[in-house]
Design an enzyme around this catalytic site. Structure first.
Site, PDB file in Angstrom:
ATOM      1  N   GLU A  44     -37.511   9.925   9.860  1.00  0.00           N
ATOM      2  CA  GLU A  44     -37.555   9.384  11.227  1.00  0.00           C
ATOM      3  C   GLU A  44     -37.283   7.895  11.252  1.00  0.00           C
ATOM      4  O   GLU A  44     -37.654   7.161  10.314  1.00  0.00           O
ATOM      5  CB  GLU A  44     -38.919   9.638  11.901  1.00  0.00           C
ATOM      6  CG  GLU A  44     -39.030  10.947  12.636  1.00  0.00           C
ATOM      7  CD  GLU A  44     -39.408  12.092  11.724  1.00  0.00           C
ATOM      8  OE1 GLU A  44     -39.202  13.262  12.123  1.00  0.00           O
ATOM      9  OE2 GLU A  44     -39.911  11.829  10.624  1.00  0.00           O
ATOM     10  N   THR A  45     -36.627   7.489  12.324  1.00  0.00           N
ATOM     11  CA  THR A  45     -36.480   6.074  12.668  1.00  0.00           C
ATOM     12  C   THR A  45     -37.101   5.876  14.041  1.00  0.00           C
ATOM     13  O   THR A  45     -36.787   6.603  14.983  1.00  0.00           O
ATOM     14  CB  THR A  45     -35.004   5.649  12.696  1.00  0.00           C
ATOM     15  OG1 THR A  45     -34.442   5.787  11.374  1.00  0.00           O
ATOM     16  CG2 THR A  45     -34.858   4.204  13.147  1.00  0.00           C
TER      17      THR A  45
END
Length: 261
Positions: A44-45
């Site tokens: 995830e970002t």
């Protein structure tokens, strides 16, 4: 644009779950955020946008935007608190995020960041041949929330799982959560997310919004000490509070960079 990489649900580098945290000065297009997430190639970002009263938080995998992510929320809170980026300009130990899953709060208690997340309702599901074939072992129970939660007979079984990712993609549920009662912890788990372009998530906070309510009821206790048994590993200090799950963990900052967009 500033970007940080933070190892979440750990107190040491190179363990836990790494998340990128981006803090743009202005709005970004959905396409650009997805491109950045693909370039980072982490599970995830997180993108944090300042508003007049709080923060808006969005999460992207390399495949798509998702509605809830624990470790990237923890990572974002660590950076915002470290940099004193709250609205008053004063040091704060409590942050409020606006997200696709509603209003989320993070509070720092000692060295632990506690996140207040919604618990997923679990509906019992049939343990099918398809589930057993995809997992590579037969669960003793299965439940459906956002994700497919499968309960196995032992910690050893969960640790040795080698799921068939193409078959996992055909199962119901966004992610595939595997869990069992632990020896040194209340429970152990692993998380697989091939539908989102992530083979195995090192430590999944939102997955524990399924796992913790299950084990809380099964063990008859509100506080659950959980371990994610990925190759990196991670510890979550959890408790059930009504229809919410409090997920606690530490986080370590690995890097700080400027993205040249």
């Amino acid at each position: 644009m500033k970007q940080y990489i933070v190892d979440a649900f750990t107190d040491s580098l190179f363990s836990g779950n790494p998340a990128a945290v981006c803090i743009p000065d202005s709005r970004l297009s959905d396409k650009l955020m997805l491109d950045i997430a693909k370039e980072n190639n982490l599970s995830e970002t997180a993108f944090v946008f300042k508003t007049d009263t709080d923060f808006e938080l969005r999460w992207f995998t390399p495949g798509e935007e998702i509605d809830l992510c624990g470790h990237a929320t923890l990572a974002a809170a660590r950076i915002l608190m470290d940099k004193n980026m709250n609205k008053t300009g004063k040091d704060t130990k409590r942050l409020i995020f606006r997200t696709r899953s509603g209003r989320l709060t993070v509070e720092k208690v000692g060295n632990i960041y506690e996140m207040d997340f919604p618990a997923y309702d679990l509906a019992e599901a049939e343990v099918t041949e398809e589930i057993a074939a995809a997992a590579g072992a037969r669960p003793v129970e299965a439940y459906m929330g956002r994700d497919l939660l499968c309960v196995f007979d032992s910690e050893e079984t969960v640790r040795k799982l080698k799921p068939d990712m193409e078959k996992v993609k055909t199962l119901d549920g966004l992610l595939f959560q595997a869990t069992a009662k632990g020896k040194d912890f209340d429970c152990v788990s692993r998380t697989f997310a091939p539908k989102l372009g992530v083979r195995e998530d090192p430590v999944c906070g939102s997955g524990h919004c399924h796992i913790v309510p299950y084990w809380s009821e099964k063990l008859g206790k509100d506080k659950i000490l959980a371990y994610q048994a990925s190759s990196r590993g991670g510890v979550l200090y959890c408790r059930v509070k009504g229809d919410r799950v409090i997920l606690g963990g530490n986080a370590v900052v690995y890097s700080e960079a400027n993205l040249l967009l």
